[in-house]
Scaffold this active site. Structure first.
Site, PDB file in Angstrom:
ATOM      1  N   HIS A  72       0.849  -1.201   0.000  1.00  0.00           N
ATOM      2  CA  HIS A  72       0.000   0.000   0.000  1.00  0.00           C
ATOM      3  C   HIS A  72       0.879   1.243   0.000  1.00  0.00           C
ATOM      4  O   HIS A  72       1.707   1.426   0.879  1.00  0.00           O
ATOM      5  CB  HIS A  72      -0.925   0.009   1.225  1.00  0.00           C
ATOM      6  CG  HIS A  72      -2.128  -0.871   1.057  1.00  0.00           C
ATOM      7  ND1 HIS A  72      -3.330  -0.612   1.659  1.00  0.00           N
ATOM      8  CD2 HIS A  72      -2.306  -1.992   0.326  1.00  0.00           C
ATOM      9  CE1 HIS A  72      -4.202  -1.543   1.309  1.00  0.00           C
ATOM     10  NE2 HIS A  72      -3.605  -2.399   0.508  1.00  0.00           N
ATOM     11  N   TYR A 200      -9.448   5.717   7.093  1.00  0.00           N
ATOM     12  CA  TYR A 200      -9.621   6.104   8.499  1.00  0.00           C
ATOM     13  C   TYR A 200     -10.644   7.236   8.508  1.00  0.00           C
ATOM     14  O   TYR A 200     -10.405   8.280   7.886  1.00  0.00           O
ATOM     15  CB  TYR A 200      -8.310   6.613   9.090  1.00  0.00           C
ATOM     16  CG  TYR A 200      -7.255   5.538   9.334  1.00  0.00           C
ATOM     17  CD1 TYR A 200      -7.160   4.909  10.568  1.00  0.00           C
ATOM     18  CD2 TYR A 200      -6.354   5.170   8.346  1.00  0.00           C
ATOM     19  CE1 TYR A 200      -6.195   3.936  10.812  1.00  0.00           C
ATOM     20  CE2 TYR A 200      -5.381   4.195   8.574  1.00  0.00           C
ATOM     21  CZ  TYR A 200      -5.305   3.588   9.821  1.00  0.00           C
ATOM     22  OH  TYR A 200      -4.346   2.629  10.054  1.00  0.00           O
ATOM     23  N   PRO A 292      -4.976   1.048  18.555  1.00  0.00           N
ATOM     24  CA  PRO A 292      -4.654   0.526  17.218  1.00  0.00           C
ATOM     25  C   PRO A 292      -4.698   1.552  16.081  1.00  0.00           C
ATOM     26  O   PRO A 292      -4.232   1.244  14.977  1.00  0.00           O
ATOM     27  CB  PRO A 292      -5.702  -0.573  16.995  1.00  0.00           C
ATOM     28  CG  PRO A 292      -6.791  -0.305  17.968  1.00  0.00           C
ATOM     29  CD  PRO A 292      -6.196   0.437  19.113  1.00  0.00           C
ATOM     30  N   LYS A 296       0.437   0.533  15.077  1.00  0.00           N
ATOM     31  CA  LYS A 296       1.817   0.503  15.582  1.00  0.00           C
ATOM     32  C   LYS A 296       2.142  -0.655  16.532  1.00  0.00           C
ATOM     33  O   LYS A 296       3.309  -0.893  16.843  1.00  0.00           O
ATOM     34  CB  LYS A 296       2.139   1.838  16.296  1.00  0.00           C
ATOM     35  CG  LYS A 296       2.262   2.998  15.360  1.00  0.00           C
ATOM     36  CD  LYS A 296       3.542   2.928  14.534  1.00  0.00           C
ATOM     37  CE  LYS A 296       3.386   3.528  13.173  1.00  0.00           C
ATOM     38  NZ  LYS A 296       3.459   2.632  12.051  1.00  0.00           N
ATOM     39  N   TYR A 384       3.676   6.728   9.955  1.00  0.00           N
ATOM     40  CA  TYR A 384       2.820   5.597   9.578  1.00  0.00           C
ATOM     41  C   TYR A 384       3.653   4.451   8.986  1.00  0.00           C
ATOM     42  O   TYR A 384       3.435   3.285   9.315  1.00  0.00           O
ATOM     43  CB  TYR A 384       1.725   6.044   8.594  1.00  0.00           C
ATOM     44  CG  TYR A 384       0.612   5.025   8.491  1.00  0.00           C
ATOM     45  CD1 TYR A 384      -0.515   5.111   9.305  1.00  0.00           C
ATOM     46  CD2 TYR A 384       0.700   3.949   7.609  1.00  0.00           C
ATOM     47  CE1 TYR A 384      -1.519   4.153   9.242  1.00  0.00           C
ATOM     48  CE2 TYR A 384      -0.294   2.987   7.539  1.00  0.00           C
ATOM     49  CZ  TYR A 384      -1.405   3.097   8.354  1.00  0.00           C
ATOM     50  OH  TYR A 384      -2.394   2.142   8.293  1.00  0.00           O
TER      51      TYR A 384
HETATM   52  P1  RFL Z   1       0.794 -11.109  21.950  1.00  0.00           P
HETATM   53  O1  RFL Z   1       0.365 -11.200  20.556  1.00  0.00           O
HETATM   54  O2  RFL Z   1      -0.200 -10.732  22.988  1.00  0.00           O
HETATM   55  O3  RFL Z   1       1.449 -12.514  22.325  1.00  0.00           O
HETATM   56  C1  RFL Z   1       1.793 -12.827  23.664  1.00  0.00           C
HETATM   57  C2  RFL Z   1       1.720 -14.332  23.820  1.00  0.00           C
HETATM   58  O4  RFL Z   1       2.110 -14.677  25.151  1.00  0.00           O
HETATM   59  C3  RFL Z   1       1.195 -15.662  25.646  1.00  0.00           C
HETATM   60  N1  RFL Z   1       1.229 -15.584  27.129  1.00  0.00           N
HETATM   61  C4  RFL Z   1       1.961 -16.435  27.891  1.00  0.00           C
HETATM   62  N2  RFL Z   1       2.730 -17.476  27.562  1.00  0.00           N
HETATM   63  C5  RFL Z   1       3.321 -18.137  28.588  1.00  0.00           C
HETATM   64  N3  RFL Z   1       3.168 -17.794  29.889  1.00  0.00           N
HETATM   65  C6  RFL Z   1       2.387 -16.767  30.256  1.00  0.00           C
HETATM   66  N4  RFL Z   1       2.252 -16.456  31.539  1.00  0.00           N
HETATM   67  C7  RFL Z   1       1.739 -16.032  29.237  1.00  0.00           C
HETATM   68  N5  RFL Z   1       0.922 -14.961  29.220  1.00  0.00           N
HETATM   69  C8  RFL Z   1       0.623 -14.708  27.936  1.00  0.00           C
HETATM   70  C9  RFL Z   1      -0.135 -15.278  25.031  1.00  0.00           C
HETATM   71  O5  RFL Z   1      -1.034 -16.401  24.994  1.00  0.00           O
HETATM   72  C10 RFL Z   1       0.296 -14.844  23.633  1.00  0.00           C
HETATM   73  O6  RFL Z   1       0.281 -15.906  22.712  1.00  0.00           O
HETATM   74  O7  RFL Z   1       2.022 -10.111  22.125  1.00  0.00           O
HETATM   75  P2  RFL Z   1       3.252  -9.791  21.112  1.00  0.00           P
HETATM   76  O8  RFL Z   1       3.846 -11.075  20.596  1.00  0.00           O
HETATM   77  O9  RFL Z   1       4.107  -8.796  21.795  1.00  0.00           O
HETATM   78  O10 RFL Z   1       2.549  -9.116  19.833  1.00  0.00           O
HETATM   79  C11 RFL Z   1       1.919  -7.862  19.956  1.00  0.00           C
HETATM   80  C12 RFL Z   1       0.795  -7.750  18.946  1.00  0.00           C
HETATM   81  O11 RFL Z   1      -0.042  -8.883  19.069  1.00  0.00           O
HETATM   82  C13 RFL Z   1      -0.025  -6.461  19.131  1.00  0.00           C
HETATM   83  O12 RFL Z   1       0.808  -5.374  19.399  1.00  0.00           O
HETATM   84  C14 RFL Z   1      -0.874  -6.117  17.868  1.00  0.00           C
HETATM   85  O13 RFL Z   1      -1.816  -7.101  17.604  1.00  0.00           O
HETATM   86  C15 RFL Z   1      -1.584  -4.777  18.048  1.00  0.00           C
HETATM   87  N6  RFL Z   1      -2.447  -4.454  16.909  1.00  0.00           N
HETATM   88  C16 RFL Z   1      -1.912  -3.953  15.741  1.00  0.00           C
HETATM   89  N7  RFL Z   1      -0.564  -3.798  15.618  1.00  0.00           N
HETATM   90  C17 RFL Z   1      -0.028  -3.359  14.425  1.00  0.00           C
HETATM   91  O14 RFL Z   1       1.197  -3.207  14.338  1.00  0.00           O
HETATM   92  N8  RFL Z   1      -0.820  -3.095  13.320  1.00  0.00           N
HETATM   93  C18 RFL Z   1      -2.170  -3.235  13.372  1.00  0.00           C
HETATM   94  O15 RFL Z   1      -2.828  -3.058  12.336  1.00  0.00           O
HETATM   95  C19 RFL Z   1      -2.772  -3.648  14.622  1.00  0.00           C
HETATM   96  N9  RFL Z   1      -4.106  -3.813  14.721  1.00  0.00           N
HETATM   97  C20 RFL Z   1      -3.833  -4.633  17.008  1.00  0.00           C
HETATM   98  C21 RFL Z   1      -4.637  -4.293  15.878  1.00  0.00           C
HETATM   99  C22 RFL Z   1      -4.413  -5.149  18.164  1.00  0.00           C
HETATM  100  C23 RFL Z   1      -5.780  -5.312  18.231  1.00  0.00           C
HETATM  101  N10 RFL Z   1      -6.303  -5.857  19.424  1.00  0.00           N
HETATM  102  C24 RFL Z   1      -7.239  -6.898  19.476  1.00  0.00           C
HETATM  103  C25 RFL Z   1      -5.722  -5.496  20.703  1.00  0.00           C
HETATM  104  C26 RFL Z   1      -6.005  -4.450  15.933  1.00  0.00           C
HETATM  105  C27 RFL Z   1      -6.601  -4.933  17.111  1.00  0.00           C
HETATM  106  C28 RFL Z   1      -8.093  -5.045  17.124  1.00  0.00           C
HETATM  107  C1  PHB Z   2      -6.402  -4.007  10.688  1.00  0.00           C
HETATM  108  O1  PHB Z   2      -6.461  -4.278   9.464  1.00  0.00           O
HETATM  109  O2  PHB Z   2      -6.757  -4.827  11.557  1.00  0.00           O
HETATM  110  C2  PHB Z   2      -5.931  -2.672  11.117  1.00  0.00           C
HETATM  111  C3  PHB Z   2      -5.414  -1.805  10.152  1.00  0.00           C
HETATM  112  C4  PHB Z   2      -4.988  -0.542  10.536  1.00  0.00           C
HETATM  113  C5  PHB Z   2      -5.081  -0.159  11.854  1.00  0.00           C
HETATM  114  C6  PHB Z   2      -5.582  -1.024  12.808  1.00  0.00           C
HETATM  115  C7  PHB Z   2      -6.015  -2.292  12.438  1.00  0.00           C
HETATM  116  O3  PHB Z   2      -4.684   1.091  12.211  1.00  0.00           O
END
Ligand code: RFL
Ligand code: PHB
Length: 389
Positions: A72, A200, A292, A296, A384
């Site tokens: 993109h 957005y 989100p 980031k 971004y």
């Molecule tokens: P995670 O993914 O939470 O993984 C942590 C893992 O640790 C396990 N765990 C344990 N394991 C052993 N012992 C314990 N005591 C434990 N406690 C927990 C968990 O089961 C899990 O498997 O953290 P990690 O690896 O640091 O990754 C971070 C990302 O997942 C997170 O920052 C992103 O998903 C945030 N996020 C987005 N980030 C982006 O860069 N671009 C995006 O477009 C974006 N969109 C989003 C998002 C997060 C969202 N939610 C649901 C919070 C959109 C959403 C809706």
């Molecule tokens: C997504 O596709 O889940 C998504 C994309 C951009 C964002 C957050 C989530 O800023």
């Protein structure tokens, strides 16, 4: 059992670190609280910075991403019926990659399995011992059986609800937090995305985001109340609300369908300092959370992994502890900038309970300045696509 790096958490941070270390001949064991299917069932990030793409390449896990991901070159921002585009490539020379976190995680699991990497699933009662010594240990149970890992370092990659952060003593650890007065209701549907780029939207009814996973898989979000439950929102109600929040020409061409996933996520900014205590280093959501808006979270987790991976390489290849000693300060310098961007973009795009007319005018002025000012667009685009590591 004995390994060089014990990694707590088998999410994207832990798996990426484990695979990168493997490429350099450094051993690790990953312990994960859930099952692999559970981890792969979580629908999260969709936008990857080039820094993360490059790390996936270095980890030898980028083939499917390059084949199936989408490049993109810009994104759209709307307010009311107005819409403008930020051209990432024009302002920074760098695009972003649209490829789901689920797929990143799947590719990393496949690579770890192919390399015979050790991952323990469904672990319980994880405890980190002696993180302030040169010989830390991690204990846990699997099916009631006690196990122990002896290691040189512990990487705390266990997300916001993990145990690693809390292992840092209260009198050492400082936490900074902002909780936002709304959430995001997200829907995944097997429908073509409404637009080939992300939208957005700041609307009088609240924020909305149109995103995607592939040509026939769309991801949409709307700002919702923290009191809402997923069950309150039928698919019809979701689509009707989304259409009211995006420009009319987009709403008219939106193709709707049954949701295949629907969830509500609260929005939070959170940072813990320091990110290292002795031989324990925190990575990703274990140390920090962003709202989100701006995508980031995963990307900031990836920059932590980059710094920690290089520090560990320096330790094992050159016998130097300089990288480990500097890990927290180096990672936090970038983390705080991602926090600032996510907080700013969230503040501009959402409707806040009790927002005054003045506050609304400020949001619109911010957006009109962004629309008309090249320097503002460049700053937005640089943030971004991701600040340099
Ligand atoms: P995670 O993914 O939470 O993984 C942590 C893992 O640790 C396990 N765990 C344990 N394991 C052993 N012992 C314990 N005591 C434990 N406690 C927990 C968990 O089961 C899990 O498997 O953290 P990690 O690896 O640091 O990754 C971070 C990302 O997942 C997170 O920052 C992103 O998903 C945030 N996020 C987005 N980030 C982006 O860069 N671009 C995006 O477009 C974006 N969109 C989003 C998002 C997060 C969202 N939610 C649901 C919070 C959109 C959403 C809706
Ligand atoms: C997504 O596709 O889940 C998504 C994309 C951009 C964002 C957050 C989530 O800023």
């Amino acid at each position: 059992m004995r390994t060089q790096v014990a990694i707590i958490g088998g999410g994207p941070s832990g798996l990426l670190l484990s695979q990168l270390l493997h490429v350099r001949g450094i051993n690790s064991v990953v312990v994960e609280r859930k099952t692999k299917d559970y981890v792969l069932g979580r629908i999260r990030a969709g936008v990857l910075e080039q820094g993360l793409v490059a790390l996936m390449e270095e980890a030898g896990c980028a083939n499917r991403m390059h084949a199936e991901g989408f490049i993109h070159n810009g994104a759209l921002i709307s307010y009311g019926d107005e819409m403008f585009r930020i051209d990432f490539s024009e302002h920074t020379g760098t695009p972003v990659m649209v490829y789901g976190q689920t797929e990143v995680t799947r590719d990393l699991y496949a690579a770890r399995e192919a390399a015979g990497g050790r991952i323990e699933f469904s672990v319980e009662d994880v405890v980190i011992h002696g993180a302030d010594s040169d010989a830390p240990q991690v204990t846990y149970t699997v099916d009631g059986e006690a196990r122990r890992i002896e290691c040189d370092f512990v990487a705390g990659c266990d997300g916001f609800h993990g145990v690693s952060r809390k292992t840092i003593p209260d009198d050492v650890r400082r936490e900074y937090e902002k909780v936002y007065p709304f959430g995001w209701l997200g829907v995944l549907s097997e429908t073509p995305p409404v637009n080939h780029e992300l939208i957005y939207a700041n609307s009088a009814r609240g924020f909305a985001l149109c995103s995607m996973r592939n040509e026939n898989l769309s991801r949409y979000y709307i700002q919702c109340s923290l009191d809402d439950c997923v069950e309150d929102w039928t698919d019809d109600a979701f689509w009707a609300e989304l259409k009211r929040r995006i420009p009319k020409d987009q709403a008219d061409k939106l193709i709707t369908g049954p949701s295949i996933e629907k969830s509500i996520a609260p929005l939070r900014s959170f940072v813990t300092e320091p990110m290292r205590w002795g031989r324990l280093c925190l990575c990703g959501d274990a140390a920090h959370i962003v709202p989100p808006t701006g995508a980031k979270g995963l990307n900031t987790a990836a920059s932590d992994v980059h710094y920690l991976y290089n520090a560990l390489r320096d330790f094992y290849e050159n016998g130097s502890e300089v990288g480990i000693d500097g890990y927290s300060a180096t990672a936090l310098a970038r983390v705080w900038k991602a926090e600032r961007f996510s907080w700013w973009f969230s503040s501009v795009m959402h409707r806040y309970p009790g927002q005054s007319d003045f506050d609304l005018k400020m949001q619109i002025a911010e957006l009109e300045f962004l629309r008309s000012n090249k320097a503002a667009q460049t700053a937005m685009a640089e943030n971004y696509v991701g600040l340099p590591y």
